[in-house]
Design a protein around this motif. Structure first.
Motif: not given
Length: 379
Positions: A102-105, A127-142
């Motif tokens: 959480r401290r890494v920027v 479409r799988p690439l889009l799903r993967l991009a959203v997975d990255v986003l959700a992981y980043g948020v969490a």
């Protein structure tokens, strides 16, 4: 002919930059790494170390970031299809340095559309690439709230030679598709937008850049309100030229012209079936009244043979020393997550921590999601 890039060489350059006061470290990966290929794969022959550094595993990422204060500097990773595993490797190395996630920027270029258009035959479908991009986003948020994990490379989507209206239209359209995909996964626009970057090509003059940025802001705001019935802030805008700023009154007529052209093109995109259909089917510029030549294929370089032999030896040692059953089990969990609706970055982290390679991780995603088929379109 210049020598290829190595993790040791880039690490020395980064340490020099940090000693001189730099707080941002731009990391460019070579063509095989960006495509999710290990250096010992046949498709990587002649391209290792070209346009960036080869990173096949956590061992390479350790060398790349050795003795760097990852709690104080901001890595910016120029990735494509392999954005997810490279982000995880960066996190793992930071944690080994004693830095809490959480401290890494930082920021990572994670654009499904760019990855699809640049991927060629054998890459992941859109479409799988889009799903993967959203997975990255959700992981980043969490897990990595300090990271910008999503981008739209509008200049690449629109193509070389595109006028500002086409570039703005494709950039906004790509961002809207991300908002829709994120909403389908349960993420609100107010969570997505602060982590989204819209990237535009630099123009010949500062006035042109200012007009383009003004047009993007206005088209984005109106499009989000009309098509998503939401009031979302404007994402971070990045243009490849420092001569930007707020558009003065003299630039506003030009901005209005770009805005009008982009809005008309967005309407046309909708009539063609939407952004996903246009990009998937290779319609793009040709269907919007413009034609472009396919990008030139990268040429192999001489030093790649030496780098390839070195990376192949490193990979052989990695596979000899790792606990293979643990790797196999983690990769199997990754494939099952990809086949279902579980966020793939969590089992991916387990696999990469167990010393699975970037190529092995991406191979599991291809096994689960298939590969794109070449088409005769201009992309």
């Amino acid at each position: 002919m210049s020598a290829g890039r190595t993790a040791e060489g880039d690490n020395a350059r980064f340490r020099k930059l940090v000693a001189e006061g730099a707080t941002t470290l731009p990391v460019a990966f070579d063509l095989p790494t960006r495509a999710g290929l290990d250096s010992d794969m046949p498709q990587a022959l002649g391209l290792i170390g070209r346009c960036g550094v080869p990173v096949d595993s956590i061992d390479d990422m350790r060398v790349l970031f050795r003795e760097l204060p990852l709690d104080r500097v901001r890595p910016t990773l120029a990735a494509d299809v392999s954005a997810a595993p490279l982000l995880i490797l960066c996190q793992l190395v930071a944690e080994e340095h004693g830095t809490r996630a959480r401290r890494v920027v930082g920021a990572i270029r994670n654009d499904a559309f760019r990855g699809f258009l640049a991927g060629g035959a054998g890459g992941l479908p859109l479409r799988p690439l889009l799903r993967l991009a959203v997975d990255v986003l959700a992981y980043g948020v969490a897990e990595l709230p300090g990271w910008r994990c999503l981008s739209v490379c509008g200049h690449h989507m629109a193509g070389p030679g595109a006028d500002p209206a086409l570039e703005v239209a494709f950039t906004v359209a790509g961002g809207i598709e991300y908002l829709r995909a994120a909403a389908a996964s349960g993420l609100d626009a107010d969570v997505v937008v602060p982590r989204l970057t819209l990237c535009l090509a630099g123009s010949a003059t500062g006035a042109e850049n200012r007009a383009k940025l003004r047009a993007v802001r206005r088209v984005w705001t109106r499009t989000v309100q009309e098509r998503l019935t939401a009031a979302a802030a404007v994402p971070r805008l990045y243009v490849q030229d420092p001569r930007c700023g707020t558009a003065p009154a003299a630039d506003r007529p030009r901005a209005k012209a770009i805005e009008a052209g982009a809005s008309a093109l967005l309407d046309r995109l909708d009539r063609l079936g939407g952004t996903l259909a246009v990009v998937e089917q290779g319609l793009g510029d040709e269907s919007l009244g413009r034609r472009r030549e396919p990008p030139p294929q990268p040429r192999p370089h001489l030093s790649s043979a030496v780098l390839g032999a070195r990376q192949t030896e490193r990979l052989a040692k990695l596979r000899a020393w790792r606990v293979q059953p643990a790797v196999d089990e983690a990769l199997l969990r990754l494939r099952k997550a990809a086949q279902g609706d579980y966020n793939v970055l969590y089992p991916m982290k387990e696999a990469l921590a167990a010393k699975a390679t970037v190529g092995e991780v991406c191979a599991e995603l291809r096994a689960a999601w298939g590969t794109r088929r070449p088409h005769p379109g201009p992309y």
